[in-house]
Design an enzyme around this catalytic site. Structure first.
Site, PDB file in Angstrom:
ATOM      1  N   HIS A   1      32.909  31.526  24.880  1.00 54.89           N
ATOM      2  CA  HIS A   1      33.254  32.282  26.090  1.00 54.89           C
ATOM      3  C   HIS A   1      34.326  31.546  26.882  1.00 54.89           C
ATOM      4  O   HIS A   1      34.033  30.685  27.729  1.00 54.89           O
ATOM      5  CB  HIS A   1      32.001  32.504  26.944  1.00 54.89           C
ATOM      6  CG  HIS A   1      32.223  33.444  28.103  1.00 54.89           C
ATOM      7  ND1 HIS A   1      31.381  34.502  28.372  1.00 54.89           N
ATOM      8  CD2 HIS A   1      33.176  33.499  29.051  1.00 54.89           C
ATOM      9  CE1 HIS A   1      31.831  35.151  29.425  1.00 54.89           C
ATOM     10  NE2 HIS A   1      32.919  34.546  29.868  1.00 54.89           N
TER      11      HIS A   1
ATOM     12  N   GLY B   1      35.327  41.426  34.662  1.00 57.19           N
ATOM     13  CA  GLY B   1      35.625  42.017  35.967  1.00 57.19           C
ATOM     14  C   GLY B   1      34.442  41.934  36.919  1.00 57.19           C
ATOM     15  O   GLY B   1      33.467  41.222  36.661  1.00 57.19           O
TER      16      GLY B   1
ATOM     17  N   ASP C   1      34.162  29.354  30.191  1.00 59.18           N
ATOM     18  CA  ASP C   1      34.613  30.508  30.964  1.00 59.18           C
ATOM     19  C   ASP C   1      36.111  30.408  31.285  1.00 59.18           C
ATOM     20  O   ASP C   1      36.928  30.981  30.588  1.00 59.18           O
ATOM     21  CB  ASP C   1      33.779  30.683  32.240  1.00 59.18           C
ATOM     22  CG  ASP C   1      33.737  32.139  32.709  1.00 59.18           C
ATOM     23  OD1 ASP C   1      34.211  33.020  31.953  1.00 59.18           O
ATOM     24  OD2 ASP C   1      33.232  32.404  33.816  1.00 59.18           O
ATOM     25  N   ASP C   2      36.451  29.672  32.345  1.00 63.54           N
ATOM     26  CA  ASP C   2      37.847  29.559  32.792  1.00 63.54           C
ATOM     27  C   ASP C   2      38.158  28.104  33.119  1.00 63.54           C
ATOM     28  O   ASP C   2      38.213  27.727  34.300  1.00 63.54           O
ATOM     29  CB  ASP C   2      38.047  30.428  34.040  1.00 63.54           C
ATOM     30  CG  ASP C   2      37.803  31.885  33.740  1.00 63.54           C
ATOM     31  OD1 ASP C   2      38.640  32.485  33.050  1.00 63.54           O
ATOM     32  OD2 ASP C   2      36.771  32.422  34.173  1.00 63.54           O
TER      33      ASP C   2
ATOM     34  N   HIS D   1      38.252  32.470  28.680  1.00 69.45           N
ATOM     35  CA  HIS D   1      39.334  33.433  28.960  1.00 69.45           C
ATOM     36  C   HIS D   1      40.671  32.703  28.916  1.00 69.45           C
ATOM     37  O   HIS D   1      40.832  31.679  29.593  1.00 69.45           O
ATOM     38  CB  HIS D   1      39.160  34.043  30.350  1.00 69.45           C
ATOM     39  CG  HIS D   1      37.897  34.815  30.527  1.00 69.45           C
ATOM     40  ND1 HIS D   1      37.825  36.183  30.393  1.00 69.45           N
ATOM     41  CD2 HIS D   1      36.625  34.413  30.828  1.00 69.45           C
ATOM     42  CE1 HIS D   1      36.586  36.597  30.615  1.00 69.45           C
ATOM     43  NE2 HIS D   1      35.835  35.533  30.875  1.00 69.45           N
TER      44      HIS D   1
ATOM     45  N   GLU E   1      25.268  38.192  35.808  1.00 74.80           N
ATOM     46  CA  GLU E   1      25.914  37.002  36.366  1.00 74.80           C
ATOM     47  C   GLU E   1      25.766  37.095  37.884  1.00 74.80           C
ATOM     48  O   GLU E   1      24.961  36.409  38.486  1.00 74.80           O
ATOM     49  CB  GLU E   1      27.393  36.989  35.947  1.00 74.80           C
ATOM     50  CG  GLU E   1      28.187  35.812  36.463  1.00 74.80           C
ATOM     51  CD  GLU E   1      29.688  35.951  36.154  1.00 74.80           C
ATOM     52  OE1 GLU E   1      30.126  37.045  35.732  1.00 74.80           O
ATOM     53  OE2 GLU E   1      30.421  34.966  36.366  1.00 74.80           O
TER      54      GLU E   1
ATOM     55  N   HIS F   1      29.989  41.047  30.016  1.00 81.20           N
ATOM     56  CA  HIS F   1      29.636  40.230  31.181  1.00 81.20           C
ATOM     57  C   HIS F   1      28.555  40.975  31.963  1.00 81.20           C
ATOM     58  O   HIS F   1      28.801  42.075  32.458  1.00 81.20           O
ATOM     59  CB  HIS F   1      30.835  40.041  32.102  1.00 81.20           C
ATOM     60  CG  HIS F   1      31.822  39.011  31.662  1.00 81.20           C
ATOM     61  ND1 HIS F   1      32.629  39.160  30.577  1.00 81.20           N
ATOM     62  CD2 HIS F   1      32.130  37.786  32.193  1.00 81.20           C
ATOM     63  CE1 HIS F   1      33.401  38.088  30.444  1.00 81.20           C
ATOM     64  NE2 HIS F   1      33.131  37.241  31.412  1.00 81.20           N
TER      65      HIS F   1
END
Ligand SMILES: [Zn+2]
Length: 341
Positions: free
Chosen positions: A19, A178, A286-287, A21, A208, A205
């Site tokens: 996971h 999103g 994630d990021d 991005h 969360e 997603h």
């Protein structure tokens, strides 16, 4: 073990990230270098001034603040070479961090929103960058396309249409990301059906910022193969049971959960409880650039804050390999499982 020793050990530890991005993997340094080489508008070229605009470090936790960090760069990409450059760099940095297998997701809509090139050009370009980087570094990368709740159903349908027209084996998974609070996944139900029929792995997603009911919906109504985050499942025994029975993996990203305000601290993260309950979980970033983290940092936190030992980390990686969207799982297992024997 002191922190530096632990960090070096975890950096060398072979890791899987399911996971991540691409949009959130571009460091402030890479943005500045890319802008200098290829153009692209930045609010500042001063590294220290740019950092707080795209990184959440020292910000108060909160979902809206986290999502706002992506806005700045939606119109950044003025030439396709800048997209190639950031994708290549993201894969290179993952390899340098000891990631052996990466599922890298991205929204072609995000990268093409400047209107200078099309979504299909973005997909071809990122594929080229992934091939170039993975032939040079010790990493296997599987691309996943992201559709965003925030861009609406029409654009998502356009993206899925593109995937369906591509030669088989170009894209292996579909993700919906999103704002889970403002935009329900329900209007995308037909698209999820179509994606499954096209043979794509589906990750949603859910659970969360919202509760366990969204995880149940993603599994029961939309037939997700994996859930992005999904940690609110811990609040509902029946949802955890469902995940165990259907063997649905939660792609857990602790630092992200902290900065979006979903957990009060890493120490209070429910990943260990989910694991102990038998829910399949993996540990991801994630990021990384937006969260100023790496997968190595996530492993360090898992050991120092959550009490994971080396065996727990092996189990996490072995479990992740069982849930990949890579088309030939047996081949992948032969290539990678020896790392965690
Ligand atoms: Zn995500």
């Amino acid at each position: 073990m002191n922190r530096e020793k632990l960090f070096n050990k975890m950096k060398k530890f072979p890791k899987v990230d399911l996971h991540r991005h691409l949009e959130g993997s571009i460091s402030p340094q890479t943005f500045i270098k890319t802008a200098e080489k290829y153009g692209g508008k930045l609010p500042t070229h001063d590294l220290e001034k740019l950092k707080p605009l795209i990184q959440v470090q020292n910000d108060p936790p909160g979902f809206e603040n986290f999502l706002s960090k992506f806005d700045l760069f939606r119109g950044f990409y003025s030439v396709i070479n800048s997209v190639e450059n950031i994708a290549f760099t993201a894969v290179k940095e993952a390899a340098e961090d000891g990631v052996k297998y990466l599922e890298l997701r991205y929204s072609p809509t995000h990268f093409s929103s400047n209107g200078r090139f099309s979504e299909s050009e973005v997909i071809e370009c990122i594929q080229g960058a992934i091939d170039r980087a993975s032939s040079r570094f010790d990493i296997i990368v599987t691309p996943i396309l992201t559709i965003s709740r925030d861009y609406g159903v029409d654009l998502a349908e356009q993206t899925l249409g593109l995937i369906e027209k591509m030669p088989k084996g170009f894209v292996y998974g579909l993700d919906i990301a999103g704002d889970e609070v403002k935009n329900s996944a329900k209007p995308f139900a037909d698209l999820f059906d179509r994606a499954k029929k096209s043979g794509l792995g589906l990750t949603i997603h859910a659970g969360e910022a919202c509760g366990a009911a969204n995880v149940r919906e993603a599994v029961v109504d939309f037939h997700a193969d994996r859930i992005g985050h999904g940690i609110s499942s811990v609040e509902d025994e029946s949802v955890m049971k469902l995940l165990c029975e259907k063997n649905i993996m939660l792609e857990v990203c602790p630092t992200s959960n902290f900065y979006t305000g979903v957990v009060p601290s890493i120490k209070n993260h429910p990943i260990k409880k989910l694991m102990e309950t038998g829910v399949p979980v993996s540990l991801n970033t994630d990021d990384p650039a937006i969260l100023a983290t790496t997968l190595t940092d996530e492993y360090v936190a898992a050991v120092s804050e959550l009490g994971f030992d080396e065996n727990d980390l092996k189990v996490l990686n072995q479990a992740a390999i069982e849930h990949v969207f890579y088309p030939d799982k047996e081949k992948l297992k032969n290539m990678l499982l020896h790392y965690w024997d």
